[in-house]
Motif scaffolding. Structure first.
Motif, short mmCIF file in Angstrom:
data_model
loop_
_atom_site.label_atom_id
_atom_site.label_comp_id
_atom_site.label_asym_id
_atom_site.label_seq_id
_atom_site.Cartn_x
_atom_site.Cartn_y
_atom_site.Cartn_z
N GLU A 53 5.82 4.60 -1.22
CA GLU A 53 5.51 6.03 -1.30
C GLU A 53 4.51 6.39 -2.39
O GLU A 53 3.84 7.41 -2.29
CB GLU A 53 6.80 6.85 -1.48
CG GLU A 53 7.72 6.76 -0.28
CD GLU A 53 7.05 7.15 1.03
OE1 GLU A 53 6.31 8.16 1.06
OE2 GLU A 53 7.26 6.44 2.04
N SER A 54 4.39 5.58 -3.43
CA SER A 54 3.52 5.97 -4.55
C SER A 54 2.80 4.77 -5.13
O SER A 54 3.16 3.62 -4.88
CB SER A 54 4.36 6.63 -5.65
OG SER A 54 5.17 5.66 -6.30
N MET A 55 1.78 5.07 -5.93
CA MET A 55 1.05 4.01 -6.62
C MET A 55 1.97 3.30 -7.62
O MET A 55 1.84 2.09 -7.83
CB MET A 55 -0.17 4.59 -7.35
CG MET A 55 -1.25 5.08 -6.41
SD MET A 55 -2.02 3.74 -5.47
CE MET A 55 -3.10 3.04 -6.70
N HIS A 56 2.88 4.03 -8.24
CA HIS A 56 3.81 3.41 -9.19
C HIS A 56 4.68 2.38 -8.47
O HIS A 56 4.89 1.27 -8.98
CB HIS A 56 4.69 4.47 -9.86
CG HIS A 56 3.91 5.41 -10.72
ND1 HIS A 56 3.28 5.03 -11.88
CD2 HIS A 56 3.66 6.74 -10.59
CE1 HIS A 56 2.66 6.06 -12.42
NE2 HIS A 56 2.88 7.11 -11.66
N GLU A 57 5.20 2.75 -7.30
CA GLU A 57 6.00 1.80 -6.52
C GLU A 57 5.16 0.61 -6.08
O GLU A 57 5.64 -0.52 -6.07
CB GLU A 57 6.57 2.49 -5.28
CG GLU A 57 7.66 3.51 -5.57
CD GLU A 57 8.12 4.20 -4.30
OE1 GLU A 57 8.76 3.53 -3.46
OE2 GLU A 57 7.81 5.40 -4.14
N ARG A 58 3.91 0.87 -5.73
CA ARG A 58 3.01 -0.22 -5.30
C ARG A 58 2.88 -1.26 -6.41
O ARG A 58 3.05 -2.45 -6.18
CB ARG A 58 1.65 0.37 -4.95
CG ARG A 58 0.61 -0.68 -4.59
CD ARG A 58 -0.78 -0.07 -4.67
NE ARG A 58 -1.68 -0.60 -3.68
CZ ARG A 58 -2.95 -0.24 -3.61
NH1 ARG A 58 -3.45 0.66 -4.44
NH2 ARG A 58 -3.74 -0.77 -2.70
N LYS A 59 2.56 -0.80 -7.62
CA LYS A 59 2.35 -1.73 -8.73
C LYS A 59 3.63 -2.48 -9.08
O LYS A 59 3.59 -3.68 -9.35
CB LYS A 59 1.80 -0.99 -9.94
CG LYS A 59 0.38 -0.48 -9.72
CD LYS A 59 -0.19 0.21 -10.93
CE LYS A 59 0.53 1.50 -11.20
NZ LYS A 59 -0.02 2.25 -12.33
N THR A 90 0.82 -1.21 0.00
CA THR A 90 0.00 0.00 0.00
C THR A 90 0.85 1.26 0.00
O THR A 90 1.92 1.29 0.59
CB THR A 90 -0.95 0.01 1.22
OG1 THR A 90 -1.87 1.09 1.09
CG2 THR A 90 -0.19 0.17 2.53
N PRO A 91 0.36 2.30 -0.65
CA PRO A 91 1.04 3.58 -0.55
C PRO A 91 0.77 4.20 0.82
O PRO A 91 -0.30 4.02 1.39
CB PRO A 91 0.42 4.43 -1.65
CG PRO A 91 -0.55 3.58 -2.36
CD PRO A 91 -0.72 2.32 -1.63
N ARG A 92 1.71 4.93 1.33
CA ARG A 92 1.60 5.57 2.65
C ARG A 92 0.31 6.40 2.76
O ARG A 92 -0.33 6.42 3.80
CB ARG A 92 2.82 6.44 2.91
CG ARG A 92 2.89 7.02 4.31
CD ARG A 92 4.23 7.66 4.60
NE ARG A 92 5.37 6.83 4.28
CZ ARG A 92 5.79 5.78 4.99
NH1 ARG A 92 5.15 5.43 6.08
NH2 ARG A 92 6.84 5.08 4.61
N ARG A 93 -0.06 7.05 1.69
CA ARG A 93 -1.26 7.90 1.73
C ARG A 93 -2.52 7.11 2.10
O ARG A 93 -3.38 7.62 2.81
CB ARG A 93 -1.42 8.59 0.38
CG ARG A 93 -2.52 9.60 0.36
CD ARG A 93 -2.45 10.42 -0.90
NE ARG A 93 -3.56 11.36 -0.92
CZ ARG A 93 -3.81 12.18 -1.87
NH1 ARG A 93 -3.00 12.23 -2.92
NH2 ARG A 93 -4.83 12.99 -1.84
#
Length: 193
Positions: free
Chosen positions: A85-91, A64-67
């Motif tokens: 940190e981001s949706m890109h990193e999540r995927k 999950t992203p931190r947000r």
């Protein structure tokens, strides 16, 4: 195959049939000894799926992203929770941790994630199969649209065939486990039939 990523709705849908399918998929994942990798949510089909895998004695990794963690929509009882940190990193991390992908019914996020991993496969960035769990005909029109893209020569038939589809979770997992991806160029020459 040791782990499977499932993309699914953070909403539950209008019918209980979707939650029932999530529970059936969870049982099939746990029965095969696979680790579920998913978006880490505790709501909608995401929450139903994770709870059911855990209840069946399976392992669950959420990403999950931190947000979203700050919005408190993240499952707190998972085997493992990875915060990025981001949706890109999540995927990217979900794809890295997974050997195959299943898309259950869902909305824009589910569609986007599914098409991204299919594109990565088509381009040869990874060689991981992807399937649609076609609950109550949810993906029928998408399957027809993909067939139309083949007819209109925007998609090769071999790449269309990469989108495995079944309404039975155990059968879909078996397809993913045995499927061998084609080695064919993405691009279509005008002279090809």
């Amino acid at each position: 195959m040791q782990s499977i990523c499932v993309f699914c709705g953070s909403n539950a849908g209008r019918s209980e049939v979707y939650a029932d399918a999530a529970r059936a998929l969870a049982r099939a994942i746990a029965a095969r000894g696979l680790t579920l990798v998913y978006g880490g949510g505790n709501i909608g089909l995401m929450g139903v799926l994770a709870d059911a895998v855990l209840a069946a004695g399976g392992q669950v990794t959420g990403v999950t992203p931190r947000r979203l963690l700050e919005k408190e929509v993240v499952h707190r009882r998972l085997t493992e929770l990875r915060v990025v940190e981001s949706m890109h990193e999540r995927k990217a991390l979900m794809a890295e941790l997974s050997d195959a992908f299943i898309a259950m019914p869902g909305g824009l996020g589910t569609f986007e994630e599914t098409f991204e991993v299919l594109t990565w496969t088509q381009l040869g960035f990874h060689r991981k199969p992807c399937g649609l769990l076609n609950v109550a005909g949810f993906y029928d029109k998408l399957a027809s649209f993909l067939d139309h893209a083949v007819t209109e020569r925007f998609l090769k038939a071999e790449h269309r065939a990469m989108v495995l589809t079944d309404s039975d979770p155990a059968a879909l997992i078996a397809q993913l486990d045995s499927y061998r991806l084609p080695e064919v160029s993405k691009w279509i020459d005008r002279g090809q039939t």
